[in-house]
Design an enzyme around this catalytic site. Structure first.
Site, PDB file in Angstrom:
ATOM      1  N   CYS A   8     -71.597  46.442  75.829  1.00 51.17           N
ATOM      2  CA  CYS A   8     -72.883  46.227  75.094  1.00 51.17           C
ATOM      3  C   CYS A   8     -73.964  45.839  76.240  1.00 51.17           C
ATOM      4  O   CYS A   8     -73.321  45.956  77.541  1.00 51.17           O
ATOM      5  CB  CYS A   8     -73.238  45.118  74.165  1.00 51.17           C
ATOM      6  SG  CYS A   8     -71.881  45.234  72.947  1.00 51.17           S
ATOM      7  N   GLY A  33     -75.189  50.905  74.677  1.00 51.95           N
ATOM      8  CA  GLY A  33     -75.022  50.679  73.360  1.00 51.95           C
ATOM      9  C   GLY A  33     -76.041  51.516  72.448  1.00 51.95           C
ATOM     10  O   GLY A  33     -77.041  51.300  72.521  1.00 51.95           O
ATOM     11  N   ASN A 107     -71.565  40.435  75.760  1.00 54.02           N
ATOM     12  CA  ASN A 107     -71.212  41.712  76.359  1.00 54.02           C
ATOM     13  C   ASN A 107     -69.879  41.529  76.774  1.00 54.02           C
ATOM     14  O   ASN A 107     -69.637  40.677  77.545  1.00 54.02           O
ATOM     15  CB  ASN A 107     -72.023  42.573  77.466  1.00 54.02           C
ATOM     16  CG  ASN A 107     -71.442  43.670  78.048  1.00 54.02           C
ATOM     17  OD1 ASN A 107     -71.640  44.043  79.296  1.00 54.02           O
ATOM     18  ND2 ASN A 107     -70.500  44.517  77.692  1.00 54.02           N
ATOM     19  N   GLY A 108     -68.749  42.198  76.240  1.00 56.18           N
ATOM     20  CA  GLY A 108     -67.479  41.981  76.662  1.00 56.18           C
ATOM     21  C   GLY A 108     -66.545  41.858  75.499  1.00 56.18           C
ATOM     22  O   GLY A 108     -66.745  42.313  74.313  1.00 56.18           O
ATOM     23  N   TYR A 254     -68.725  55.133  85.072  1.00 57.13           N
ATOM     24  CA  TYR A 254     -69.274  55.942  83.961  1.00 57.13           C
ATOM     25  C   TYR A 254     -70.215  55.277  83.239  1.00 57.13           C
ATOM     26  O   TYR A 254     -71.229  55.684  82.974  1.00 57.13           O
ATOM     27  CB  TYR A 254     -68.005  55.955  82.829  1.00 57.13           C
ATOM     28  CG  TYR A 254     -68.648  56.568  81.569  1.00 57.13           C
ATOM     29  CD1 TYR A 254     -69.107  57.915  81.579  1.00 57.13           C
ATOM     30  CD2 TYR A 254     -68.304  55.710  80.336  1.00 57.13           C
ATOM     31  CE1 TYR A 254     -69.565  58.228  80.132  1.00 57.13           C
ATOM     32  CE2 TYR A 254     -68.837  55.981  79.218  1.00 57.13           C
ATOM     33  CZ  TYR A 254     -69.506  57.258  79.180  1.00 57.13           C
ATOM     34  OH  TYR A 254     -69.775  57.778  77.880  1.00 57.13           O
TER      35      TYR A 254
HETATM   36  P1  AMP Z   1     -62.684  63.419  76.594  1.00 61.94           P
HETATM   37  O1  AMP Z   1     -62.300  64.680  77.333  1.00 61.94           O
HETATM   38  O2  AMP Z   1     -62.566  63.547  75.131  1.00 61.94           O
HETATM   39  O3  AMP Z   1     -61.679  62.446  76.963  1.00 61.94           O
HETATM   40  O4  AMP Z   1     -63.989  63.168  76.911  1.00 61.94           O
HETATM   41  C1  AMP Z   1     -64.142  62.906  78.459  1.00 61.94           C
HETATM   42  C2  AMP Z   1     -65.823  62.276  78.439  1.00 61.94           C
HETATM   43  O5  AMP Z   1     -65.998  61.091  77.694  1.00 61.94           O
HETATM   44  C3  AMP Z   1     -66.212  62.455  80.001  1.00 61.94           C
HETATM   45  O6  AMP Z   1     -67.341  63.254  80.056  1.00 61.94           O
HETATM   46  C4  AMP Z   1     -66.794  60.834  80.091  1.00 61.94           C
HETATM   47  O7  AMP Z   1     -67.818  60.612  80.876  1.00 61.94           O
HETATM   48  C5  AMP Z   1     -66.944  60.285  78.670  1.00 61.94           C
HETATM   49  N1  AMP Z   1     -66.507  58.847  78.690  1.00 61.94           N
HETATM   50  C6  AMP Z   1     -65.535  58.166  79.408  1.00 61.94           C
HETATM   51  N2  AMP Z   1     -65.165  56.939  79.074  1.00 61.94           N
HETATM   52  C7  AMP Z   1     -65.941  56.945  77.739  1.00 61.94           C
HETATM   53  C8  AMP Z   1     -65.873  55.856  76.659  1.00 61.94           C
HETATM   54  N3  AMP Z   1     -65.378  54.537  76.854  1.00 61.94           N
HETATM   55  N4  AMP Z   1     -66.528  56.013  75.644  1.00 61.94           N
HETATM   56  C9  AMP Z   1     -67.056  57.273  75.383  1.00 61.94           C
HETATM   57  N5  AMP Z   1     -67.014  58.292  76.473  1.00 61.94           N
HETATM   58  C10 AMP Z   1     -66.346  58.300  77.449  1.00 61.94           C
END
Ligand code: AMP
Length: 474
Positions: A8, A33, A107-108, A254
């Site tokens: 968050c 979030g 957050n956490g 990310y």
């Molecule tokens: P996937 O191929 O379904 O594993 O999705 C990969 C994509 O999800 C990448 O473009 C990442 O930037 C994004 N991503 C990475 N970590 C997360 C996360 N914790 N929650 C949502 N999206 C994520």
């Protein structure tokens, strides 16, 4: 209990225009979030709070902000997950106990929350949410803890896991960060007043100046006179215990905004360097470099510069598409993915394409994107990922699925390449990634890549097996 899904954004400020500035602050933190948003404010008396499911811009109106006009404020945006949307868990949480009213934004993820909750439930306490954050109220209200000198510091020492917390009382804002500094939290200054935020992009938006990070184990108390600092785990204690910071490396990979300074250094610069490193570690014979927007953009620029391969725009991302997972059928889900991300055909048609993204988690959306590139005529696809394979779940607030669902947990890079139907796949090495950070490698939590957690976790039994320090409670 809702665990491990609370990535968050938090904000807190004492300022004559606190409500408006908090609105802008959490607006700037929206990327952290999108499930719910909330603001709580006070002016010496009762705490006022407005929160609801949805984006900041939809949750608040001029009217709601007008009602919140008070000089002390905290705000929160909550991460959207594929599970149930639970308005009851929207933050700030507000409660009243023997010491007055209190609002909390978190957050956490508190790993030992189930244990603490169980303890209080056995004593007859009633819980109103399924959030791990709520245990903090019960610990603070415990008469044994009220009797202690610094009861907040006392109870924070008993929490395990990740917490960047912001509290609001009738007359002040308090911020605290876990002893590992897992999630970011920084202090800003505006017109001689102080504020705290998950990321500095919130300061940029309100015109505040970055002062410094809240230190791991530190409590910052802000009122109209300024801010005061104290530690619930002092730097000396941390040194004695050999406790190093364990900043979440994924913030730089990310989550965070590229404009932000996180853990003291700029996110875009880190990502750009990771792209340069990827180009060295995994070169490709290709005609163009494209990025998966927006997460791969900074690294793709670094890859292009280091390799000399031209960076072009390959995907267009719509910012107006909401959650895609509520679509009932696979066909509709596929369509809504296309709505979110469309390919610019001339950029990739008949070309050898390097695609840069920050991570692969389940691999399912990545497969969709690779197929879309192929359908648009890409002759070769060379996927480059600016983080090592994610093999382990996160217990500290990043929404990573269980080990079984993580594509890299039991597959080799070659097997993942085949799954993605692409010509080559290269992940940055852990050393390469960490070299791009402005802090020593041992100041980061890399558990999602290595399985080495900074504090003991047990995914089977209530998330927690063995305490780093003895809980005073039990
Ligand atoms: P996937 O191929 O379904 O594993 O999705 C990969 C994509 O999800 C990448 O473009 C990442 O930037 C994004 N991503 C990475 N970590 C997360 C996360 N914790 N929650 C949502 N999206 C994520």
């Amino acid at each position: 209990m809702a665990m491990g899904k609370d990535h968050c954004g938090v904000f807190g400020i004492v300022h004559p225009e606190a409500a408006e500035l908090t609105y802008l602050g959490i607006f700037a933190l929206q990327h952290r979030g999108q499930e719910s948003a909330g603001i709580a404010t006070s002016n010496g008396g009762r705490i006022m709070c407005h929160k609801a499911m949805g984006l900041v811009g939809n949750v608040f109106t001029d009217e709601t902000i007008n009602k919140l006009k008070n000089p002390n404020a905290i705000g929160h945006v909550r991460y959207s997950t594929t599970g149930s949307s639970a308005p009851i868990n929207a933050q700030p949480l507000v409660a009243e106990y023997s010491q007055g009213e209190l609002a909390i934004a978190h957050n956490g993820n508190i790993i030992n929350a189930p244990l603490i909750r169980h303890h209080y439930e056995q004593q007859g306490h009633i819980f109103h949410t399924t959030s791990d954050t709520e245990v903090i109220f019960h610990m603070l209200a415990d008469p044994e803890h009220i009797a202690v000198d610094d009861s907040l510091g006392h109870i924070l020492g008993d929490l395990q896991g990740a917490f960047s917390l912001v509290f609001l009382t009738a007359d002040k804002v308090i911020a605290a960060r876990d002893p590992f500094g897992l999630r970011p939290l920084c202090i800003g200054e505006i017109d001689g007043h102080y504020c705290v935020a998950s990321e500095t992009c919130a300061f940029d938006v309100i015109g505040a100046k970055y002062v410094r990070d809240v230190e791991p184990g530190e409590i910052i108390q802000i009122d109209e006179r300024g801010y005061k600092s104290r530690f619930f785990v002092t730097p000396e204690q941390r040194a004695e215990e050999g406790l190093k910071p364990a900043h979440c490396v994924f913030e730089h990979v990310y989550f965070a905004d590229p404009a932000s300074r996180v853990f003291g250094f700029n996110v875009h610069t880190t990502r750009y360097k990771m792209g340069q490193c990827l180009a060295k570690e995994h070169p490709a014979d290709a005609d163009v470099v494209i990025s998966v927007p927006d997460s791969g953009r900074c690294a793709a620029m670094g890859y292009s510069d280091a390799s000399g391969i031209k960076y072009v725009r390959g995907f267009v991302r719509s910012h107006y598409v909401g959650r895609t997972f509520i679509q009932p059928s696979q066909r509709l889900r596929d369509l809504s993915v296309k709505m979110k991300l469309n390919v610019i055909r001339p950029s990739v048609d008949a070309k050898r394409v390097v695609v840069v993204d920050d991570s692969i988690v389940r691999g399912t959306t990545t497969l969709g994107k690779m197929r879309a590139l192929r359908a648009a005529g890409a002759k070769e696809i060379h996927l480059r990922i600016s983080s090592p394979p994610v093999r382990w779940p996160c217990y500290f607030g990043v929404d990573f699925p269980t080990t079984k669902e993580l594509i890299a947990s039991e597959r080799s890079v070659e097997e993942i390449r085949q799954f993605l139907e692409i010509d080559s796949l290269g992940y940055i090495s852990a050393e390469g990634m960490l070299d791009c950070m402005d802090l020593p490698a041992d100041h980061f939590c890399k558990a999602c890549f290595t399985g080495q957690y900074p504090t003991p976790v047990d995914p089977q039994v209530g998330k927690f097996s063995q305490e780093r320090r003895q809980l005073n409670l039990f």
